[in-house]
Design a protein around this motif. Structure first.
Motif, mmCIF file in Angstrom:
data_model
loop_
_atom_site.group_PDB
_atom_site.id
_atom_site.type_symbol
_atom_site.label_atom_id
_atom_site.label_comp_id
_atom_site.label_asym_id
_atom_site.label_seq_id
_atom_site.Cartn_x
_atom_site.Cartn_y
_atom_site.Cartn_z
ATOM 1 N N LYS A 29 -25.357 18.198 30.726
ATOM 2 C CA LYS A 29 -26.069 17.100 30.467
ATOM 3 C C LYS A 29 -26.958 17.684 28.996
ATOM 4 O O LYS A 29 -27.416 16.656 28.611
ATOM 5 C CB LYS A 29 -27.033 16.945 31.603
ATOM 6 C CG LYS A 29 -26.347 16.534 32.979
ATOM 7 C CD LYS A 29 -27.244 16.129 34.024
ATOM 8 C CE LYS A 29 -27.529 14.759 33.523
ATOM 9 N NZ LYS A 29 -28.864 14.126 34.775
ATOM 10 N N GLU A 45 -27.433 22.198 34.104
ATOM 11 C CA GLU A 45 -27.090 21.135 34.989
ATOM 12 C C GLU A 45 -25.874 20.346 34.504
ATOM 13 O O GLU A 45 -25.830 19.930 33.281
ATOM 14 C CB GLU A 45 -28.200 20.128 34.884
ATOM 15 C CG GLU A 45 -27.998 18.990 36.213
ATOM 16 C CD GLU A 45 -29.201 18.137 36.412
ATOM 17 O OE1 GLU A 45 -29.113 17.253 37.193
ATOM 18 O OE2 GLU A 45 -30.265 18.386 35.501
ATOM 19 N N HIS A 46 -24.989 20.012 35.376
ATOM 20 C CA HIS A 46 -23.577 19.354 34.785
ATOM 21 C C HIS A 46 -23.022 18.765 35.836
ATOM 22 O O HIS A 46 -23.168 18.817 36.964
ATOM 23 C CB HIS A 46 -22.812 20.561 34.276
ATOM 24 C CG HIS A 46 -22.168 21.554 35.399
ATOM 25 N ND1 HIS A 46 -22.978 22.603 35.699
ATOM 26 C CD2 HIS A 46 -21.179 21.623 36.020
ATOM 27 C CE1 HIS A 46 -22.505 23.139 36.585
ATOM 28 N NE2 HIS A 46 -21.321 22.565 36.890
ATOM 29 N N GLY A 47 -21.825 17.663 35.296
ATOM 30 C CA GLY A 47 -21.150 17.041 36.385
ATOM 31 C C GLY A 47 -19.697 17.503 35.939
ATOM 32 O O GLY A 47 -19.352 18.394 35.029
ATOM 33 N N HIS A 48 -18.828 16.698 36.502
ATOM 34 C CA HIS A 48 -17.396 17.252 36.581
ATOM 35 C C HIS A 48 -16.551 15.965 36.078
ATOM 36 O O HIS A 48 -16.843 14.756 36.363
ATOM 37 C CB HIS A 48 -16.832 17.735 37.470
ATOM 38 C CG HIS A 48 -17.522 18.872 38.165
ATOM 39 N ND1 HIS A 48 -17.603 20.251 37.571
ATOM 40 C CD2 HIS A 48 -18.558 18.872 39.062
ATOM 41 C CE1 HIS A 48 -18.380 21.027 38.355
ATOM 42 N NE2 HIS A 48 -19.074 20.236 39.178
ATOM 43 N N THR A 83 -16.224 20.743 32.044
ATOM 44 C CA THR A 83 -17.319 20.383 32.788
ATOM 45 C C THR A 83 -18.077 19.266 31.781
ATOM 46 O O THR A 83 -18.167 19.522 30.433
ATOM 47 C CB THR A 83 -18.075 21.835 32.730
ATOM 48 O OG1 THR A 83 -17.322 22.497 33.778
ATOM 49 C CG2 THR A 83 -19.373 21.289 33.474
ATOM 50 N N ARG A 84 -18.751 18.591 32.335
ATOM 51 C CA ARG A 84 -19.716 17.626 31.396
ATOM 52 C C ARG A 84 -21.258 18.123 31.787
ATOM 53 O O ARG A 84 -21.974 17.773 32.575
ATOM 54 C CB ARG A 84 -19.590 16.236 32.051
ATOM 55 C CG ARG A 84 -18.415 15.557 31.892
ATOM 56 C CD ARG A 84 -18.591 13.947 32.281
ATOM 57 N NE ARG A 84 -19.394 13.599 33.395
ATOM 58 C CZ ARG A 84 -18.963 13.369 34.749
ATOM 59 N NH1 ARG A 84 -17.579 13.258 34.740
ATOM 60 N NH2 ARG A 84 -19.695 12.937 35.683
ATOM 61 N N GLU A 129 -15.682 14.047 40.717
ATOM 62 C CA GLU A 129 -16.257 13.497 39.197
ATOM 63 C C GLU A 129 -17.814 12.983 39.700
ATOM 64 O O GLU A 129 -18.504 12.678 38.474
ATOM 65 C CB GLU A 129 -15.318 12.647 38.444
ATOM 66 C CG GLU A 129 -15.140 11.349 39.200
ATOM 67 C CD GLU A 129 -14.142 11.109 40.212
ATOM 68 O OE1 GLU A 129 -13.773 10.066 40.579
ATOM 69 O OE2 GLU A 129 -13.847 12.377 40.502
ATOM 70 N N GLU A 173 -22.999 16.219 40.515
ATOM 71 C CA GLU A 173 -23.864 16.864 39.220
ATOM 72 C C GLU A 173 -24.749 17.684 40.181
ATOM 73 O O GLU A 173 -25.260 17.811 41.297
ATOM 74 C CB GLU A 173 -24.716 15.873 38.577
ATOM 75 C CG GLU A 173 -24.076 14.632 37.624
ATOM 76 C CD GLU A 173 -24.954 14.081 36.978
ATOM 77 O OE1 GLU A 173 -26.222 14.149 37.006
ATOM 78 O OE2 GLU A 173 -24.453 13.367 35.977
ATOM 79 N N HIS A 174 -24.819 19.029 39.738
ATOM 80 C CA HIS A 174 -25.463 20.070 40.194
ATOM 81 C C HIS A 174 -25.875 21.250 39.210
ATOM 82 O O HIS A 174 -25.316 21.209 37.921
ATOM 83 C CB HIS A 174 -24.637 20.840 41.530
ATOM 84 C CG HIS A 174 -23.554 21.495 41.129
ATOM 85 N ND1 HIS A 174 -22.819 22.477 41.450
ATOM 86 C CD2 HIS A 174 -22.425 21.253 39.812
ATOM 87 C CE1 HIS A 174 -21.669 22.914 41.349
ATOM 88 N NE2 HIS A 174 -21.680 22.072 40.169
ATOM 89 N N GLN A 175 -26.508 21.990 39.622
ATOM 90 C CA GLN A 175 -27.086 23.150 38.616
ATOM 91 C C GLN A 175 -27.324 24.570 39.546
ATOM 92 O O GLN A 175 -28.201 24.923 40.069
ATOM 93 C CB GLN A 175 -28.366 23.026 38.067
ATOM 94 C CG GLN A 175 -28.966 24.007 37.133
ATOM 95 C CD GLN A 175 -30.256 23.451 36.503
ATOM 96 O OE1 GLN A 175 -31.202 22.679 36.886
ATOM 97 N NE2 GLN A 175 -30.430 23.949 35.183
#
Length: 222
Positions: A209, A149-152, A206-207, A182, A185-187
């Motif tokens: 989690k 799972e990450h964001g931008h 990529t950010r 930004e 958030e998704h996976q």
């Protein structure tokens, strides 16, 4: 080709105006080669822009402007940059697995890309772009694999070239594009029998989690 996920209107307008970073322009041009709807939207935006220019008052050019413009055109023509990011015409529509705007950068076959393993089940191929402030790369993610799972950190565009994945926004398959900012958030989870191969342009890393994913990010380079 049936495309279900399209580019954001702002991205289409910026592309038509020539205001996109070269890495993002490659993703947009590749999607246009696969999507009738977005290609028509760009044509409309270009027509509107052209009509607006006719109403702009004339202004004197600075000395040497024509010479500088000619030099820029000659340089871009020599290295193929204009051909790569120019607006897609009907003749440029995809007639193979690799869209024409991308072929000069990776060749005509996704199977011949020199992939680099970054973690089990995930391969990457970085595409070098001159004069780009963003990153452009191909990702190949194995069937059934789930990305952390990450964001931008900024804008990210992902164009599907083979296979498919699903996330909170739906199912993305060949020709679909995820135009994210930004705040998202998704996976993604690859749900196709074949690996999912994507063309990705991103402004910032990529950010992730999870703690483990964050620790591994410098090694993965995504």
């Amino acid at each position: 080709m049936s495309v279900h996920h399209h580019l954001d209107a702002a991205s289409l307008m910026r592309y038509a105006a020539g205001d996109l970073d070269p890495a993002f322009a490659i993703v947009v041009a590749s999607h246009l080669a696969m999507c009738d709807e977005c290609r028509e939207a760009v044509r409309l935006a270009e027509a509107i822009g052209g009509a607006c220019l006719t109403d702009v008052p004339e202004a004197a050019l600075s000395e040497g402007s024509f010479t500088r413009l000619s030099r820029m055109i000659d340089t871009e023509t020599d290295d193929g940059a204009v051909k790569t990011v120019a607006g897609v015409k009907d003749a440029d529509r995809v007639d193979g697995e690799v869209p024409l705007p991308l072929r000069s950068l990776i060749g005509e076959s996704l199977d011949e890309v020199p992939w680099r393993l970054v973690v089990p089940g995930v391969h990457r191929h970085r595409i070098e772009m001159a004069d780009s402030q963003s990153s452009l790369f191909l990702l190949k993610i194995g069937s059934g694999r789930k990305m952390p799972e990450h964001g931008h950190g900024g804008t990210e565009m992902t164009l599907i070239l083979r296979g498919s994945y699903s996330d909170t926004f739906g199912r993305f398959s060949r020709g679909d594009v995820a135009d994210l900012d930004e705040h998202v958030e998704h996976q993604p989870v690859v749900d196709s029998d074949d690996p999912c191969i994507c063309l990705v342009a991103t402004e910032e890393p990529t950010r992730f989690k999870g703690v483990v994913s964050r620790l591994m990010q410098p090694l993965v380079g995504i």
